[in-house]
Design a protein around this motif. Structure first.
Motif, PDB file in Angstrom:
ATOM      1  N   LYS A  13      33.072  44.457  42.727  1.00  0.00           N
ATOM      2  CA  LYS A  13      33.534  43.099  43.037  1.00  0.00           C
ATOM      3  C   LYS A  13      34.668  42.665  42.110  1.00  0.00           C
ATOM      4  O   LYS A  13      35.248  41.601  42.273  1.00  0.00           O
ATOM      5  CB  LYS A  13      32.366  42.120  42.902  1.00  0.00           C
ATOM      6  CG  LYS A  13      31.285  42.313  43.944  1.00  0.00           C
ATOM      7  CD  LYS A  13      30.322  41.125  43.915  1.00  0.00           C
ATOM      8  CE  LYS A  13      29.204  41.281  44.915  1.00  0.00           C
ATOM      9  NZ  LYS A  13      28.287  42.421  44.576  1.00  0.00           N
ATOM     10  N   ALA A  14      34.967  43.510  41.107  1.00  0.00           N
ATOM     11  CA  ALA A  14      35.965  43.134  40.104  1.00  0.00           C
ATOM     12  C   ALA A  14      37.397  43.274  40.622  1.00  0.00           C
ATOM     13  O   ALA A  14      38.337  42.794  40.005  1.00  0.00           O
ATOM     14  CB  ALA A  14      35.792  43.994  38.855  1.00  0.00           C
ATOM     15  N   LEU A  45      30.036  41.244  34.615  1.00  0.00           N
ATOM     16  CA  LEU A  45      31.259  40.912  35.349  1.00  0.00           C
ATOM     17  C   LEU A  45      31.699  39.465  35.113  1.00  0.00           C
ATOM     18  O   LEU A  45      32.883  39.165  35.047  1.00  0.00           O
ATOM     19  CB  LEU A  45      31.028  41.160  36.847  1.00  0.00           C
ATOM     20  CG  LEU A  45      32.239  41.594  37.673  1.00  0.00           C
ATOM     21  CD1 LEU A  45      32.990  42.724  37.002  1.00  0.00           C
ATOM     22  CD2 LEU A  45      31.783  42.010  39.061  1.00  0.00           C
ATOM     23  N   VAL A  64      42.876  42.099  40.391  1.00  0.00           N
ATOM     24  CA  VAL A  64      41.526  41.941  39.850  1.00  0.00           C
ATOM     25  C   VAL A  64      41.008  40.537  40.139  1.00  0.00           C
ATOM     26  O   VAL A  64      41.789  39.588  40.290  1.00  0.00           O
ATOM     27  CB  VAL A  64      41.462  42.242  38.326  1.00  0.00           C
ATOM     28  CG1 VAL A  64      41.912  43.656  38.050  1.00  0.00           C
ATOM     29  CG2 VAL A  64      42.266  41.236  37.530  1.00  0.00           C
ATOM     30  N   THR A  65      39.710  40.415  40.217  1.00  0.00           N
ATOM     31  CA  THR A  65      39.101  39.140  40.583  1.00  0.00           C
ATOM     32  C   THR A  65      38.486  38.423  39.382  1.00  0.00           C
ATOM     33  O   THR A  65      38.052  37.295  39.497  1.00  0.00           O
ATOM     34  CB  THR A  65      37.966  39.371  41.596  1.00  0.00           C
ATOM     35  OG1 THR A  65      37.045  40.302  41.016  1.00  0.00           O
ATOM     36  CG2 THR A  65      38.494  39.932  42.901  1.00  0.00           C
ATOM     37  N   HIS A  66      38.441  39.107  38.235  1.00  0.00           N
ATOM     38  CA  HIS A  66      37.837  38.486  37.055  1.00  0.00           C
ATOM     39  C   HIS A  66      38.899  37.775  36.225  1.00  0.00           C
ATOM     40  O   HIS A  66      40.093  37.835  36.539  1.00  0.00           O
ATOM     41  CB  HIS A  66      37.074  39.526  36.228  1.00  0.00           C
ATOM     42  CG  HIS A  66      37.860  40.759  35.890  1.00  0.00           C
ATOM     43  ND1 HIS A  66      38.056  41.777  36.788  1.00  0.00           N
ATOM     44  CD2 HIS A  66      38.498  41.125  34.755  1.00  0.00           C
ATOM     45  CE1 HIS A  66      38.777  42.732  36.215  1.00  0.00           C
ATOM     46  NE2 HIS A  66      39.068  42.360  34.991  1.00  0.00           N
TER      47      HIS A  66
END
Lengths: 249, 359, 181
Positions: A13-14, A45, A64-66
């Protein structure tokens, strides 16, 4: 999904599901995936902070989603120091290329390592400046052509390729120094293990860990993705042998 | 009421920052501001804060950037040639809207210059503290008490605008001791509350879908939208202009000075008044935003001459004065630089020369 | 009324401590404005050191002046370097144990005390600065003597054994200063 089917793999999910626009054969996206998987496996995460260098390594922000912040070119070691010291519960990693970490950022790299900052450094070494178009890096191999060394790097004028992991291995403080690659499934698995270990070190407050990943740059090496893999294994690994320099537990 | 204590400017700045809730300091040794990092090195552990001695000014300002990005109140300090190395980090923080506070305890320049006090970074401080044309509020204290009050307040201003704030002082104020009354110490609960208010921008790790980022520039679409937004923010600063106008009602001779030069000039204004000369002082307290209107409204029929008093050769604040005066009133200069201090006598001599010419 | 003092000597003679003690005590025990400004060379040890103390009932402008009311010289080089900065009619305080050169101005008042020798005589060689502070206060009344006594008590709060010897040294200087007023 049938009840008897077991989920054995899921995307991290990152990283965004929309994919990425790295050049064909580039290995940044593989490394991003491994970082995400390692953090996910550790259940961290939501604590992950990426301190991003400048260059192709800085393109990661698009994918990236973080949480992330962009350091000035070379300063990721210093910026990550500020982040980690002010937010000790965050899982902080720098993501830097060879120009960023080993040329302009050498002082910040060495000093963060020497202080034993409790951070994780992901060092992507492909021996060339990618984003700016193929200029010579400290890690460029002898004889390798670069736009600023059109006849190829020569030792008399440019000195020799810099071995960052070996240099850092002279310092007392770092807890983990490894050089790895992501060119085969085995190496991919190994690198994920290293990144996870480096994160674990940080979570346990052990101090500085660096994972150097030797990668290819087909575009600026002037080779196709397959030829690049050959060059990586024959030439790059010869100059930058993979291995564990330090794995303190 | 709080008791007055006798403190060195640098130490008073560090204590004021601590009391304001600053819990991170990174810096690199350089004279004449070493007492600031040294004070933080002792003080931060007492309040659960962090002190880091950076490997350079470049590293220190980038540590500051990283710290501020997490929402904590953080600060750094340096002096002149060290501040040049801050340009990179300050520009990044301005671009990324990071409310950092930093202090320049000015020394002689250019180059390595002199370790003695000067005011030779005015244009750098007020016009271009880094690439890209950003602006900052720049506070210029002229007493150790003001060093304290302005440092304490700088954090509020920085957080209000999400923009760096510079406290521009000099080696005289940094090393001199004066009586000060310290502001109240913010409690741990207040410090936590202040930090909680910064949660919306804190890059500390968040659940997927709630991504926080700290962007000092853009890939692809460019950065103009950001520049338009910050320009709009700068345009709100008219209300923040601060200036002291001393004995200006009927002034025919105006001394213009900031910081250390202003406190000296004020004494001279009083001396001249005793002699029956109608002198006054304009002291920009914010040198950015500069009090242009205060100068622009001067009536040439009343004010016969302006003396720009600075510890800089060539003059620097003069550019702002000229910009407001536009040649309507003669402007003369009284300057020292390179570590040579202005004294009362020198400013008096400069004022007398101006008086001889214009009165 | 503003009073500008410069104290100059070798590093190690307690020049800075003397200035700071005077200034800090004035801050604590009076409502006067006061500033202390040290001036060091680039080296950490040796060479000359000097500091400025300004005491005033008005706002203080420059904390540094080269038109001094009072000048304390603890060594020879300081006499030559700084004597021209003393105003006509100003007070020149001389550490006569060390400063033996002729005073080349006759428009200043000279107050001398062999403070280095006196400090040795009382077996407290580091107290020369406190003795000189006594001389200064005794001759000028820049601040009341008990302001300094309180300052000494405060400064040595954590080393109480040092309080009385320093008060004694101060009083010794005070008498010399008063006698030469």
């Amino acid at each position: 999904m049938a009840e008897d089917m077991k989920k054995v793999y899921a995307r991290t999910k990152a990283v965004k599901e929309s994919g990425n626009s790295f050049c064909p054969g580039c290995m940044h996206s593989t490394v991003h995936k491994l970082i995400g998987e390692a953090a996910e496996e550790l259940g961290m995460l939501d604590k992950l902070v990426r301190v991003e260098g400048v260059g192709c390594c800085g393109l990661g922000q698009l994918y990236v989603t973080h949480d992330w912040l962009i350091a000035a070119h070379g300063r990721a070691g210093a910026v990550a120091t500020g982040v980690k010291r002010s937010s000790p519960d965050s899982l902080v990693y720098t993501y830097q290329g060879d120009g960023d970490l080993a040329a302009i950022g050498l002082a910040e790299t060495m000093s963060a390592a020497n202080r034993g900052e409790n951070i994780t450094v992901i060092f992507v070494n492909n021996g060339i400046y990618g984003m700016t178009g193929g200029q010579m890096a400290p890690t460029t191999l002898i004889g390798m052509k670069a736009t600023t060394a059109p006849a190829g790097r020569n030792a008399e004028e440019h000195g020799y390729p810099m071995h960052v992991s070996e240099i850092l291995n002279q310092l007392t403080a770092p807890k983990m120094i490894v050089r790895t690659a992501v060119d085969t499934p085995q190496n991919v698995m190994k690198t994920r293990k290293y990144i996870k270990k480096a994160f674990q070190n940080q979570i346990e407050g052990k101090g500085y860990s660096i994972v150097e990943i030797v990668t290819s740059c087909p575009t600026n090496w002037g080779l196709g993705p397959i030829e690049s893999l050959d060059f990586l294994r024959e030439k790059m690994f010869a100059e930058y042998p993979l291995g564990e320099f330090r794995m303190n537990d | 009421m709080a008791e007055r204590v006798f403190m060195k400017g640098c130490e008073a700045i560090a204590e004021a920052a601590t009391r304001a809730g600053c819990r991170f300091f990174a810096g690199y040794p350089i004279t004449p501001q070493n007492e600031i990092p040294e004070y933080f090195a002792r003080r931060m552990p007492e309040v659960g804060g962090t002190f880091v001695q950076g490997e350079s000014e470049v590293a220190s300002v980038n540590m500051l950037y990283g710290a501020v990005a997490t929402g904590i109140r953080a600060m750094s300090s340096s002096s002149s040639c060290g501040i040049s190395l801050y340009s990179e980090g300050v520009s990044y923080m301005a671009a990324a809207r990071c409310p950092a506070v930093y202090v320049n305890v000015q020394r002689g320049g250019p180059g390595i210059g002199a370790i003695q006090p000067a005011q030779q970074d005015y244009l750098q401080a007020t016009k271009a503290s880094g690439n890209g044309g950003f602006k900052m509020i720049v506070l210029a204290p002229s007493t150790v008490q003001e060093c304290v009050d302005m440092t304490y307040e700088a954090f509020d201003l920085a957080e209000r605008d999400e923009n760096p704030v510079l406290v521009l002082t000099d080696g005289v104020m940094g090393t001199m001791m004066e009586p000060v009354i310290l502001p109240p110490m913010k409690s741990d609960a207040e410090v936590a509350e202040i930090r909680a208010k910064q949660a919306h921008r804190a890059v500390i790790g968040h659940a997927i879908g709630d991504q926080h980022t700290c962007e000092p520039g853009g890939i692809g679409d460019g950065w103009e939208k950001h520049n338009i937004e910050t320009a709009a923010m700068y345009n709100t600063w008219d209300k923040d202009v601060r200036v002291e106008e001393f004995m200006m009602d009927d002034a025919e001779i105006v001394l213009a000075a900031y910081g250390i030069s202003a406190r000296i000039s004020k004494v001279i204004v009083k001396e001249l008044r005793k002699e029956g000369i109608k002198a006054g002082l304009i002291r920009p307290i914010t040198v950015s935003p500069f009090p242009y209107d205060t100068f622009a409204k001067l009536d040439p029929a009343k004010v016969k001459g302006i003396l720009d008093v600075e510890m800089s050769i060539p003059a620097q604040m003069r550019f702002d004065i000229d910009h407001a005066i536009c040649g309507r009133i003669p402007v003369k200069e009284c300057l020292r630089s390179g570590g040579q201090l202005l004294t009362n006598d020198q400013v008096m001599a400069g004022a007398r020369e101006l008086i001889k010419e214009v009165l | 009324m503003e009073r500008n003092l410069m104290i100059a000597g070798f590093g190690g003679q307690g020049v800075m401590t003397m200035g700071k003690l005077l200034a800090e005590a004035t801050c604590e025990a009076t409502d006067l404005n006061v500033s202390f400004f040290p001036s060091y060379g680039a080296a950490m040890r040796g060479g000359t050191a000097n500091c400025f103390v300004v005491i005033s009932d008005e706002e203080i402008g420059a904390p540094v002046s080269y038109a001094l009311e009072d000048l304390v010289v603890m060594n020879g080089p300081s006499l030559h370097k700084f004597l021209p900065t003393l105003k006509a009619g100003g007070n020149l305080f001389i550490n006569s144990t060390i400063v033996t050169d002729e005073i080349t101005r006759d428009d200043v008042k000279v107050i001398s005390a062999p403070v280095t020798q006196m400090a040795l005589d009382i077996n407290n060689p580091r107290a020369l600065n406190v003795i000189m502070l006594g001389v200064y206060v005794g001759a000028t009344d820049a601040v009341p003597a008990d302001v300094i006594i309180k300052g000494i008590e405060h400064k040595f709060e954590k080393k109480p054994k040092l309080i009385q010897p320093n008060i004694d040294a101060f009083n010794m200087g005070l008498e010399i200063g008063k006698a030469q007023k």
